[in-house]
Design a protein around this motif. Sequence first.
Motif: not given
Length: 445
Positions: A22, A295, A300, A326-329, A381, A383
């Motif tokens: 992260e 990861n 998400n 992160q919850c990138t999606e 997060s 995101n």
Amino acid sequence: MGNVIYSVRREHEDTIFTDDVENLTIWLPNSRFGGLLTVPRFPVPSPNFVDSAFCAPIGSPLLREIARGKNKASVVVSDATRNVPTSSVLPRILEELELGGIKRENIALVVATGVHRPATKQEMKTITGESLWGKVRIQNHDPYTPTLLASIGTTSRGTPVEVNRVVRESDLRIVVGKVEPHEFAGFSGGRKSVLPGVSSERTILINHRPEMVLHPSSTIGVLEGNPISEDMLEAAQMLGIQFCVNLLSDAEGAPFSIFCGDLEKSHSQAVLALKKYIALPLEKRLRIVVTTPGNPLNINLYQSVKAIIAAAPIMERNGVLILYSQCTEGVGSDDMLRPFMMGATFDDIIRYLNENYRIQMDHSLLLCKILQMGLRIILVSRNIDPEIAKRVKLIPANSLDMALEMASELVGGNEKIYFLPCPQRFLPFITEKDPCRESENGSCD
């Protein structure tokens, strides 16, 4: 085995925790640092560990021998949310199949998405590896289209088994997966490649139904008596898996051991071997824990919740668990959110879940169960909208520093802070004696 992803170091009166996934660093006074909870390093694999596994399959003939006389083969492989190092074994699998007389053009890789989104082109390229990209057919499983599915019967627990038609119509069916703890199926790998991997939405929904998810034995690290796991195994046996490849990976995703052969026997031995490396004993329950899924689960919120589920059993009931991801999606599942949008109280949410259950409400169900016990969960997060976090009964924080301040206010300013990254990869447990069990009459009056 590569670089350390999660680490701590001391500088004068401060302890510094670093997370390379992260890209995060947090400072806190030495007096507040409780520890970085992890297991000893995983073993270094022997140079020929892949060859050794395929030359001595467990409870099974050699794969090339199984392939003889067969025309079409399917190899079920995991999607990106599982971080399985498939490319490390795929060349050997294809070699074995070709030695057994199956032509490359008659071999299909099927990505076991379950009800996850389809694998992208880049993700498929990672699955095959550069050397095999474009040289072997690969396709996503589709759990929604009836014409792409085949019905093969019903399990003894009443689950109608509908599976990917390409896999069903193959003469030889192989599954490849990674074995690690799973929040309600006990362990991944083995039979999970079939159910949920290449099953229909309806099959997965019935296997994941509330009474199965909430069964006392449907929990992390438990296979015996686990109704979900046993239902999955029965479905895989109904389909007929002739060869199973179970990989064990270190904290960075690199494989260090392989157990292949018979579906059930190879998986059982893989689980026994893994347990030796991932047991994480703790002397007492903890009041403040900082966790992260790592990861690929940080893709998400739906996947990140697995870290909460894994860490909750070692927490004090009135403790604070800080989850950063992160919850990138984003959230990753509308179904996960929906129960929280339909009710203000836990009773309302549980009632909605029971009456309108969908597959990806499984984590909603487990999250409610944890929150009802009194654990406070802070989410960090960028995101995830803070209002969404509040809706799912989490406490939003803009930064990890802010989250630590909030946790200190909730439980007391001098409480030790523990870091437990990727708890879903381990089996943390409490070693302290239970005074209730130690008493003669088993009571705490």
